[in-house]
Design a protein around this motif. Structure first.
Motif, PDB file in Angstrom:
ATOM      1  N   GLY A 302       0.791  -1.228   0.000  1.00  0.00           N
ATOM      2  CA  GLY A 302       0.000   0.000   0.000  1.00  0.00           C
ATOM      3  C   GLY A 302       0.819   1.271   0.000  1.00  0.00           C
ATOM      4  O   GLY A 302       0.264   2.368   0.061  1.00  0.00           O
ATOM      5  N   VAL A 303       2.153   1.129  -0.088  1.00  0.00           N
ATOM      6  CA  VAL A 303       3.000   2.311  -0.254  1.00  0.00           C
ATOM      7  C   VAL A 303       3.120   2.616  -1.748  1.00  0.00           C
ATOM      8  O   VAL A 303       2.953   3.750  -2.174  1.00  0.00           O
ATOM      9  N   THR A 304       3.377   1.579  -2.523  1.00  0.00           N
ATOM     10  CA  THR A 304       3.544   1.793  -3.970  1.00  0.00           C
ATOM     11  C   THR A 304       2.198   1.939  -4.674  1.00  0.00           C
ATOM     12  O   THR A 304       2.097   2.621  -5.681  1.00  0.00           O
ATOM     13  N   ASP A 305       1.151   1.280  -4.158  1.00  0.00           N
ATOM     14  CA  ASP A 305      -0.206   1.471  -4.692  1.00  0.00           C
ATOM     15  C   ASP A 305      -1.140   1.722  -3.506  1.00  0.00           C
ATOM     16  O   ASP A 305      -1.600   0.787  -2.851  1.00  0.00           O
ATOM     17  N   GLY A 306      -1.407   3.007  -3.276  1.00  0.00           N
ATOM     18  CA  GLY A 306      -2.183   3.383  -2.096  1.00  0.00           C
ATOM     19  C   GLY A 306      -3.639   2.978  -2.154  1.00  0.00           C
ATOM     20  O   GLY A 306      -4.365   3.108  -1.171  1.00  0.00           O
ATOM     21  N   THR A 307      -4.095   2.455  -3.293  1.00  0.00           N
ATOM     22  CA  THR A 307      -5.520   2.144  -3.434  1.00  0.00           C
ATOM     23  C   THR A 307      -5.845   0.682  -3.121  1.00  0.00           C
ATOM     24  O   THR A 307      -7.016   0.307  -3.144  1.00  0.00           O
ATOM     25  N   VAL A 308      -4.831  -0.155  -2.864  1.00  0.00           N
ATOM     26  CA  VAL A 308      -5.151  -1.561  -2.582  1.00  0.00           C
ATOM     27  C   VAL A 308      -6.007  -1.644  -1.315  1.00  0.00           C
ATOM     28  O   VAL A 308      -6.034  -0.708  -0.500  1.00  0.00           O
ATOM     29  N   ASP A 309      -6.707  -2.781  -1.163  1.00  0.00           N
ATOM     30  CA  ASP A 309      -7.580  -2.935   0.018  1.00  0.00           C
ATOM     31  C   ASP A 309      -6.801  -3.453   1.223  1.00  0.00           C
ATOM     32  O   ASP A 309      -7.075  -3.066   2.354  1.00  0.00           O
TER      33      ASP A 309
END
Ligand code: NAD
Length: 468
Positions: A302-309
């Motif tokens: 969730g650092v590289t893709d902040g939208t993951v659940d």
């Protein structure tokens, strides 16, 4: 705040294992310095009118809000919570502190009727002094705000002691509040490794109140350390929260709620649904829907893709506990329906990742039925007799939150009174709100957080009785 030349503690990413920050490793002398600064700052803060405290607090939270992205990024880095959720934890924490700031001017005294005409009786409140706020790693900023909001509104100073696992985001949050104009020293910060900094705070003679959120084991340790000092204490501890699903429940709504509260933040919440008792007539249909929901969750860093659940679990120990509870349940006859391992792929190889996991065939003999798993593992039991389901739901040392799902809300009201939990949620999982009092029963702790009345945890009562 600290000596940057002194010893430091490392903070590691749960997604990659890399070092992502360092904080001062404080010992007794440094803790003493921070507490003394808070003690010195407190009287002037208490002497402000509550309206002035409210204004100063709102300026401070405005600064923290303006830094929500940076603070949220630190939380995502150190805790694994995806960036979007981390950032929103920071802004909602500012909202909560503002809620308490607004309550400050409503701390009203009383004039009481007396037994004689020449007596007059006045009740008022004064801040307890310096509050030590000891917090865990699962909601590093929110659980600090739950305490700091009422402490500041009451006129107390605070010393914040975040978990050594996640000290970066709470430290940045406190720095933002001070940069926003809170008086120097009023909110101090203690960081370091192991239980020592927390113990030093609990033992410090100038600390008047301890508010701690963490495991029941640590709560008991604090009670042992605490004995000789006789301070005021609030403990918000662990849970093993049950959900009971009646045959008339809305299954789509229920499945969505169970998946959210079972897997969100990787099940690392005190109010996570730890176990489900579903009526046999709807059990299979519900399990199928929960698995459908689990399949929708996107997992990643969730650092590289902040939208993951979902991100990784915060620590290796937490992941090991989930695996141990899973192995115990399977060895005692549970059936694995979904998950049960880490996600496949190079991207997940170095982190504490695990798939949302669903089990059926839970029995009272399994650890998941009465211990806190604190991970993304939701076991189901099918029940025939509601009384038996309620007895099993209550059969743990904990009493934090229980969930009920039924369309018959009248019946739910009566059932709620049979559940041994400080909070009962019917047809939803929105457990914690500004206005709702939150208190654990049994080994889930004591004292109050959230809700207006939590301010009184930071106040002493003064009764002045005048003759003549
Ligand atoms: P933990 O008990 O390991 O640590 C909590 C805090 O206490 C940390 O800051 C830690 O450094 C400090 N500490 C440890 N030993 C101490 C001692 N002897 N004296 C003083 N301080 C000491 O908890 P954790 O693993 O960080 O968090 C997970 C636990 O928190 C779970 O059990 C969870 O259920 C609980 N929790 C409860 C609530 C609630 O509101 N009831 C909310 C969130 C988490």
């Amino acid at each position: 705040m600290s000596d940057p030349a002194g010893p430091m503690s490392e903070v590691r990413s749960p997604a990659t294992g890399e070092v992502v920050g360092r904080v001062p490793r404080m010992g007794i002398p440094e803790v003493d310095r921070v507490v003394r600064a808070a003690h010195a700052a407190q009287p002037a803060w208490a002497a402000l009118t509550p309206y002035d405290r409210e204004a100063a607090t709102r300026r401070a939270t405005a600064m923290a809000r303006s830094r929500a992205e940076a603070i949220g990024r630190l939380m995502a880095l150190e805790q694994g919570k995806p960036f979007n959720q981390s950032k929103s934890e920071v802004t909602s924490s500012c909202d909560l502190i503002d809620y308490y700031a607004a309550e400050g001017p409503r701390i009203e005294g009383k004039i009481l009727p007396t037994e004689r005409g020449d007596y007059r009786s006045f009740v008022s409140y004064r801040p307890v002094g310096v509050a030590a706020l000891i917090t865990p790693w699962n909601y590093p900023v929110a659980l600090l705000a739950w305490k700091l909001g009422p402490a500041l509104a009451a006129g107390c100073a605070a010393v914040v002691k975040p978990s050594p696992v996640t000290p970066l985001s709470p430290s940045a949050f406190v720095e933002a509040l001070l940069a926003g104009g809170l008086p120097a020293g009023l909110v101090g910060l203690v960081t370091g490794e192991g239980p020592e900094p927390g113990k030093a705070l609990v033992a410090h003679p100038l600390v008047d109140k301890v508010a701690m959120t963490g495991s029941t084991a640590t709560g008991k340790a604090i009670m042992r350390e605490f004995g000789p000092t006789l301070k005021r204490i609030t403990l918000e501890l662990g849970g093993c929260c049950p959900a009971i699903v009646l045959p008339d429940a809305d299954l789509d709504l229920t499945a969505e709620a169970i998946a959210y509260k079972g897997f969100r933040n990787m099940g690392q919440s005190c109010s996570t649904i730890n176990r489900v008792y579903a009526h046999r007539s709807i059990h299979d249909a519900l399990v199928e829907r929960v698995v459908g929901q689990a399949n929708k969750f996107r997992i990643g860093d969730g650092v590289t893709d902040g939208t993951v659940d979902l991100g990784p679990m915060a620590t290796a120990e937490s992941l090991e506990k989930v695996k141990a509870h899973l192995a115990d349940a399977l060895a005692r006859g549970a059936t694995l329906v979904h998950g049960g391992t880490g996600p496949a792929g190079e991207a997940f190889a170095r982190g504490h990742f695990f798939l949302p996991t669903v089990l059926t065939g839970m029995t009272p003999a399994m650890r998941v039925a009465h211990e806190e798993t604190f991970g993304p593992l939701v076991p189901f039991a099918a029940y025939d007799d509601l009384d038996e389901a309620i007895a099993q739901a209550n059969d743990t040392p904990y009493g934090l939150v229980s969930y009920l799902f039924t369309r018959d809300t009248g019946k739910a009201q009566a059932l709620a009174e049979r559940l041994e939990a400080g909070t009962v949620c019917v047809n939803h999982v929105a457990v914690n709100t500004h206005y709702g009092p939150y208190q654990g029963w049994k080994e889930s702790g004591f004292g109050l957080e959230l809700g207006r009345d939590a301010i009184f945890e930071y106040l002493d009562v003064r009764h002045v009785k005048v003759r003549g």
